[in-house]
Design an enzyme around this catalytic site. Structure first.
Site, PDB file in Angstrom:
ATOM      1  N   ASP A  69       0.860  -1.169   0.000  1.00 30.53           N
ATOM      2  CA  ASP A  69       0.000   0.000   0.000  1.00 30.53           C
ATOM      3  C   ASP A  69       0.909   1.235   0.000  1.00 30.53           C
ATOM      4  O   ASP A  69       2.106   1.133   0.312  1.00 30.53           O
ATOM      5  CB  ASP A  69      -0.891  -0.044   1.248  1.00 30.53           C
ATOM      6  CG  ASP A  69      -1.686   1.228   1.437  1.00 30.53           C
ATOM      7  OD1 ASP A  69      -2.342   1.658   0.487  1.00 30.53           O
ATOM      8  OD2 ASP A  69      -1.621   1.796   2.552  1.00 30.53           O
ATOM      9  N   GLU A  72      -0.293   5.108   0.852  1.00 33.47           N
ATOM     10  CA  GLU A  72      -0.596   6.104   1.883  1.00 33.47           C
ATOM     11  C   GLU A  72      -0.749   5.429   3.247  1.00 33.47           C
ATOM     12  O   GLU A  72      -1.520   4.493   3.405  1.00 33.47           O
ATOM     13  CB  GLU A  72      -1.861   6.872   1.523  1.00 33.47           C
ATOM     14  CG  GLU A  72      -1.693   7.751   0.290  1.00 33.47           C
ATOM     15  CD  GLU A  72      -2.953   8.532  -0.034  1.00 33.47           C
ATOM     16  OE1 GLU A  72      -3.227   9.523   0.665  1.00 33.47           O
ATOM     17  OE2 GLU A  72      -3.663   8.139  -0.972  1.00 33.47           O
ATOM     18  N   ASP A 124      -1.588  -0.921   5.906  1.00 31.83           N
ATOM     19  CA  ASP A 124      -1.867  -0.340   7.224  1.00 31.83           C
ATOM     20  C   ASP A 124      -3.340  -0.288   7.567  1.00 31.83           C
ATOM     21  O   ASP A 124      -3.696  -0.064   8.733  1.00 31.83           O
ATOM     22  CB  ASP A 124      -1.293   1.084   7.293  1.00 31.83           C
ATOM     23  CG  ASP A 124      -2.075   2.070   6.443  1.00 31.83           C
ATOM     24  OD1 ASP A 124      -2.495   3.115   6.964  1.00 31.83           O
ATOM     25  OD2 ASP A 124      -2.274   1.799   5.246  1.00 31.83           O
TER      26      ASP A 124
END
Length: 589
Positions: free
Chosen positions: A157, A159, A303
């Site tokens: 991922d 961001e 995240d």
């Protein structure tokens, strides 16, 4: 003699614990007995002479002694089903076979048996456990062949994992309280984006405001250094992000432009964001599944809630900087507290010298299912003769072996060509390590690096695929600074002569194009030789780069370019784009 051993079910393999070079039986593999520590020739001879005495040169399987089974590499794919729950099982800790019978259990159902019954079963740690029934469990040739246990891809991922959250940065600049909501709080991404779009219009925030914020963002502490550390170890790095290409290009630039899969925005004439277009629903999970079908084991890192599906699909999932809500909802995933800790966790996976067992493959969707919805462009290209010299011509020039002048530009049968090369090298007394030394000294072709730099803001998704072997591919890709390497492997015999080509995946160029099309990409394919033609014809747009007369004559339907300038013009014509203005580039100083 090349491929004469291909009828065998297994070979022996590991990686050098210092430089990660692939080690097959031969003069290049030195093993420290009673450990899982192995070195290539170059790293071995860096040791003091006294320290070298304990090592064994692995020319025959017997040289591994009692550790022989720990280094087995299956050349065929074996598969069974649990006769209790019908779950698919592969060679490894989850497969238990009833000795001498066509009856199998997964580990869960084996553990429910009494001790006496369990003793009737053996764990299928390698195919030899299946005994005379082995042939009953071989997957047909048209299915995936796992011929290299260490073909790993890392998917990240962006961001919150490698870069700050762009929407939180916009919130800090504008003070709009509602922009604090992210995927860590709202798992429904469509709902979240509609909420954000309404907020932006309400506060008169336009796309250029977003772009100005993103241009100033820097990678999270340690993220860029982490990627630089990872690149030579796993030269297949993919960014899977739900962010949007219209404002996120500066972020990708800050990260060194790994290959990026992302989404698109709809912007009106006034510059307001009026909608969003997800390139593919649940694209992260589907991307992982596609690359697994291309014979890669995937380590996925994220995240937030929108990363969980890809992490569950991957062979290994790792959370970094998750919210307490995400962490509590998914305790099954290890958590990295920062990028140094992430380095440790991935490093342990890579250095374990144990096979990362593949997950059962997801069924591929029909190619026709995405035919009408493919949007973003992606480039697939061959390497030899386009970005780097033809390696076998360099070997021919070095040693004056006439037979090596024949390449895929003249001979379309790659197996036949490799057999010819192996025979020629043996007859001239040239061993594999001598070939590798020549390839290590090759430089990229003039203009190749400049072309790739030009391409990054135009099409920030480039996959380079070579039928050449790792010892050619890795040094070239390092010099090109590109983090995505698809290649094959070769093995030497006990005398050091090249005697086996290990195909990572049959028809890998064609299958790569098809899997990327399933992910809703339109493909521009670039190649030069006969072994590129399948890829060129399967792509939406195929381009021959300086092909031989034989290739050009046989395939007059494929457009041809003579140099990088013509290629740039052709790509711009296809994508309908111009080079991005300097004002939109990230601030990297």
């Amino acid at each position: 003699r090349l491929f004469e051993a291909m009828g065998e079910d297994i070979t022996y393999f590991c990686r050098c614990d210092e430089c990660r070079t692939s080690l097959f039986r031969g003069e290049n593999w030195f093993h420290k007995p009673d450990t899982n520590y192995d070195l290539c020739t170059k790293c071995f001879y860096k040791l003091p002479e006294e320290d070298r005495k304990i090592y064994a040169n692995i020319k025959e399987p017997s040289n591994l002694g009692k550790q022989r089974d720990e280094y087995i590499l299956e050349l065929k794919q074996y598969f069974g089903r649990c006769d209790a729950c019908r779950k698919g099982v592969f060679v490894g800790p989850d497969w238990y076979h009833k000795n001498g019978q066509l009856f199998d259990l997964c580990a869960t159902h084996w553990e429910t048996l009494g001790e006496t019954q369990r003793s009737e079963y053996s764990n299928v740690s390698n195919s030899n456990v299946l005994g005379h029934l082995k042939a009953q469990y071989i997957l047909p040739d048209e299915d995936m062949q796992f011929s290299e246990r260490d073909s790993i891809m890392c998917a990240f991922d962006v961001e919150g994992t490698l870069m700050p959250e762009a929407w939180l940065a916009l919130q800090q600049k504008t003070g709009i309280e509602g922009l604090k909501r992210t995927t860590a709080h709202e798992p429904d991404y469509d709902k979240l984006m509609k909420y954000r779009i309404d907020l932006l219009r309400e506060h008169n925030v336009k796309i250029h405001d977003m772009l100005e914020v993103v241009k100033d963002l820097k990678p999270l502490p340690g993220a860029r250094e982490f990627l630089e550390w990872l690149k030579p170890l796993v030269p297949r790095i993919l960014l899977l992000t739900d962010t949007f290409e219209e404002y996120a290009m500066p972020m990708f630039e800050q990260l060194g432009y790994p290959s990026v899969f992302c989404n698109s925005l709809d912007v009106d004439e006034e510059g307001f964001i009026v909608g969003h277009r997800l390139r593919l629903k649940d694209q992260k999970r589907k991307a992982v599944e596609s690359f697994q079908r291309l014979n890669f084991r995937v380590i996925a890192v994220g995240d937030s809630f929108n990363d969980i599906s890809m992490m569950k699909a991957a062979e290994h999932g790792i959370l970094i900087y998750p919210s307490e809500r995400v962490k509590n909802a998914h305790p099954e995933f290890p958590v990295a507290k920062d990028h140094f800790d992430l380095r440790v966790k991935i490093g342990r996976l890579l250095s374990a010298n144990k096979q990362i067992m593949p997950r059962p493959l997801a069924d591929p969707p029909l190619l026709s299912a995405t035919l009408a919805s493919r949007t973003m462009w992606l480039v697939c290209c061959n390497v030899a003769s386009f970005l780097a010299p033809e390696p076998w011509l360099a070997v021919q020039k070095k040693f004056g072996i006439e037979e090596l002048k024949v390449t895929t530009a003249q001979e379309s049968d790659y197996a036949k060509l490799m057999a010819l090369r192996a025979s020629a090298l043996r007859s001239h007394g040239k061993k594999l390590w001598e070939i590798v030394d020549v390839m290590n000294d090759l430089s990229v072709l003039p203009g190749a690096t400049d072309f790739l730099e030009w391409l990054k803001p135009i099409v920030p998704r480039t996959f380079m695929i070579t039928d050449g072997f790792e010892e050619y591919a890795l040094p070239i890709f390092d010099k090109l600074g590109h983090p995505m390497v698809f290649c094959n492997f070769v093995e030497a015999d006990d005398q050091g002569y090249m005697n086996r080509l290990i195909i990572r995946l049959k028809d890998q160029k064609l299958k790569t194009v098809q899997e990327l099309q399933r992910l809703n990409f339109r493909i521009i394919a670039i190649g030069s030789s006969f072994n590129d033609v399948q890829m060129l014809k399967a792509a939406e747009k195929g381009i021959l780069y300086r092909p031989s007369d034989a290739v050009k004559k046989e395939h007059p339907d494929i457009p041809t370019v003579a140099n990088h300038d013509e290629l740039k013009a052709k790509i711009l014509e296809i994508v309908g784009s111009k080079v991005e203005p300097a004002s939109k580039r990230a601030k990297t100083a």
